[in-house]
Design an enzyme around this catalytic site. Structure first.
Site, PDB file in Angstrom:
ATOM      1  N   THR A 191       0.849  -1.204   0.000  1.00 45.88           N
ATOM      2  CA  THR A 191       0.000   0.000   0.000  1.00 45.88           C
ATOM      3  C   THR A 191       0.874   1.239   0.000  1.00 45.88           C
ATOM      4  OG1 THR A 191      -1.852  -1.034   1.098  1.00 45.88           O
ATOM      5  CG2 THR A 191      -1.639   1.347   1.395  1.00 45.88           C
ATOM      6  N   ARG A 219     -15.384  -5.281   2.668  1.00 48.08           N
ATOM      7  CA  ARG A 219     -14.472  -4.812   3.730  1.00 48.08           C
ATOM      8  C   ARG A 219     -13.724  -3.545   3.294  1.00 48.08           C
ATOM      9  NH1 ARG A 219      -8.691  -3.815   4.154  1.00 48.08           N
ATOM     10  NH2 ARG A 219      -8.152  -3.996   6.330  1.00 48.08           N
ATOM     11  N   GLY A 221     -10.616  -0.890   4.625  1.00 48.60           N
ATOM     12  CA  GLY A 221      -9.519  -0.771   5.595  1.00 48.60           C
ATOM     13  C   GLY A 221      -9.332   0.657   6.072  1.00 48.60           C
ATOM     14  N   ASP A 222      -8.145   0.936   6.518  1.00 46.70           N
ATOM     15  CA  ASP A 222      -7.815   2.273   7.035  1.00 46.70           C
ATOM     16  C   ASP A 222      -7.480   3.265   5.921  1.00 46.70           C
ATOM     17  OD1 ASP A 222      -5.516   0.724   6.410  1.00 46.70           O
ATOM     18  OD2 ASP A 222      -4.273   2.212   7.414  1.00 46.70           O
ATOM     19  N   THR A 242       0.529   2.032   6.588  1.00 47.15           N
ATOM     20  CA  THR A 242       0.362   0.798   5.823  1.00 47.15           C
ATOM     21  C   THR A 242       0.279  -0.345   6.824  1.00 47.15           C
ATOM     22  OG1 THR A 242       1.329  -0.619   4.101  1.00 47.15           O
ATOM     23  CG2 THR A 242       2.866   0.524   5.525  1.00 47.15           C
ATOM     24  N   GLY A 243      -0.293  -1.459   6.389  1.00 46.38           N
ATOM     25  CA  GLY A 243      -0.397  -2.608   7.289  1.00 46.38           C
ATOM     26  C   GLY A 243      -1.842  -2.975   7.552  1.00 46.38           C
ATOM     27  N   GLY A 245      -5.184  -2.664   8.391  1.00 48.30           N
ATOM     28  CA  GLY A 245      -5.963  -1.447   8.546  1.00 48.30           C
ATOM     29  C   GLY A 245      -6.841  -1.412   9.782  1.00 48.30           C
TER      30      GLY A 245
HETATM   31  C1  SD4 Z   1      -5.677  -2.146   4.446  1.00 43.53           C
HETATM   32  N1  SD4 Z   1      -3.812  -0.825   5.138  1.00 43.53           N
HETATM   33  O1  SD4 Z   1      -6.540  -2.251   3.594  1.00 43.53           O
HETATM   34  C2  SD4 Z   1      -4.335  -1.584   4.053  1.00 43.53           C
HETATM   35  C3  SD4 Z   1      -3.472  -2.724   3.620  1.00 43.53           C
HETATM   36  C4  SD4 Z   1      -2.024  -2.424   3.449  1.00 43.53           C
HETATM   37  O2  SD4 Z   1      -0.024  -2.973   2.537  1.00 43.53           O
HETATM   38  O3  SD4 Z   1      -1.492  -1.470   3.954  1.00 43.53           O
HETATM   39  N2  SD4 Z   1      -1.299  -3.242   2.733  1.00 43.53           N
HETATM   40  O4  SD4 Z   1      -5.837  -2.527   5.607  1.00 43.53           O
END
Ligand code: SD4
Length: 331
Positions: A191, A219, A221-222, A242-243, A245
């Site tokens: 991301t 769904r 995410g953040d 990132t990560g 969410g």
């Molecule tokens: C999410 N934060 O949809 C995003 C995913 C992500 O690297 O960061 N992937 O939760």
């Protein structure tokens, strides 16, 4: 800002500095040659983004270098990843949800606190540009699903199939077991969240993703949530994430980091506190990655993550660098 402070506070040292053709061309244009290297160091323009997306920051730098503003820079910067089919977490080529649908989330925020977002957007590669149109052409902040898609077509975006053969094949393989583990492999993040300061000192940010692979249909995410995946306050600074969410949403991570900077923390200290907050809510769970990056009004930057392996790409007058991030869990 005083040059010495920038040198002291910036995480970009000379180690790992990569000279780029862009910078070479910059040097050519300078009236004052490199007699005093430090006289050339300015805190901005500057661009940072999650992970080592060198082409994306280079694109944003090109925009800033041509006199463009930070909003254009972050939009055009992250568009590079949206168009890259090899990046399976952003835009075209992104991994689908469990039903085989590629659904995109993105947002953008400017120096005046204006913002736009799209969630569950299908069939359009440049979700960030649709988010910008939402910001600029509607009285709303966020459009979802079919409404966002219709809005995009009405604004001239082309319909495209975002599911590549590679992502489809992997999804079909996944379907054999259909095990839904809401964990993003710590080696497999893509991301892109980007923050830029232009020559006027104005900050903008953008964030775009296809979200977690094989997520439940619907769904979000953040990444498209203003305050969670991205936040900019032109008086203070910006942050992006990132990560996983869900964990970032629970602490409104990017807003938290900007507020911590407002209270006097450096970008580095603020990112560390952001990750600590998340870990404090996850005493028994460490099997997920989060990475934050932040920048303040002075052009100082910072980052922090849960697991080793996260880095951020940065480009400024000093060069382009992939800056490894320190982590909560030590290597
Ligand atoms: C999410 N934060 O949809 C995003 C995913 C992500 O690297 O960061 N992937 O939760």
């Amino acid at each position: 800002m005083k040059r010495r402070n920038f040198l002291k506070n910036s995480t970009m040292g000379t180690a790992g500095l990569i000279s780029t053709p862009i910078l070479a061309s910059l040097d050519k244009d300078r009236s004052n040659p490199l007699t005093d290297a430090q006289s050339l160091i300015k805190p901005f323009p500057i661009v940072i983004c999650t992970w080592n997306f060198a082409n994306a920051t280079a694109k944003a730098w090109e925009v800033l270098n041509a006199g463009g503003n930070s909003l254009d820079a972050v939009e055009q910067g992250v568009m590079i990843e949206e168009a890259d089919v090899d990046n399976q977490t952003v835009g075209k080529g992104g991994r689908p949800d469990r039903d085989g649908n590629v659904t995109l989330d993105a947002c953008i925020m400017d120096k005046n606190g204006n913002c736009g977002a799209v969630v569950y957007l299908q069939n359009i590669t440049h979700a960030v540009s649709v988010a910008r149109k939402v910001m600029e052409k509607t009285p709303h902040v966020m459009l979802a699903g079919k409404g966002a898609e219709q809005f995009a077509y009405a604004n001239g975006f082309a319909k495209e199939d975002l599911l590549t053969e590679k992502s489809k094949k992997e999804w079909l393989e996944w379907k054999k077991t259909s095990q839904y583990k809401p964990i993003i492999n710590i080696e497999n993040h893509d991301t892109i969240g980007m923050l830029a300061i232009d020559k006027n000192g104005d900050i903008s940010g953008a964030c775009t993703t296809s979200g977690m692979a094989y997520k439940y249909g619907g769904r979000i995410g953040d990444s498209p949530i203003i305050g969670a995946g991205l936040f900019v306050d032109n008086e203070v600074g910006g942050a992006t994430a990132t990560g996983v969410g869900e964990e970032v949403v629970r602490t409104v991570g990017s807003f938290l980091i900007v507020e911590l900077m407002r209270q006097g923390k450096s970008p580095q200290q603020a990112c560390e506190e952001g990750v600590r907050r998340i870990m404090a809510k996850n005493k028994d769970r460490k099997d997920f990655q989060i990475g934050f990056i932040a920048i303040n009004k002075k052009g100082e930057t910072g980052s922090y993550c849960v697991h080793p392996g996260f880095s951020y790409n940065m480009i400024s007058d000093q060069g382009q660098v992939n800056q490894p991030s320190e982590s909560y869990i030590k290597p």
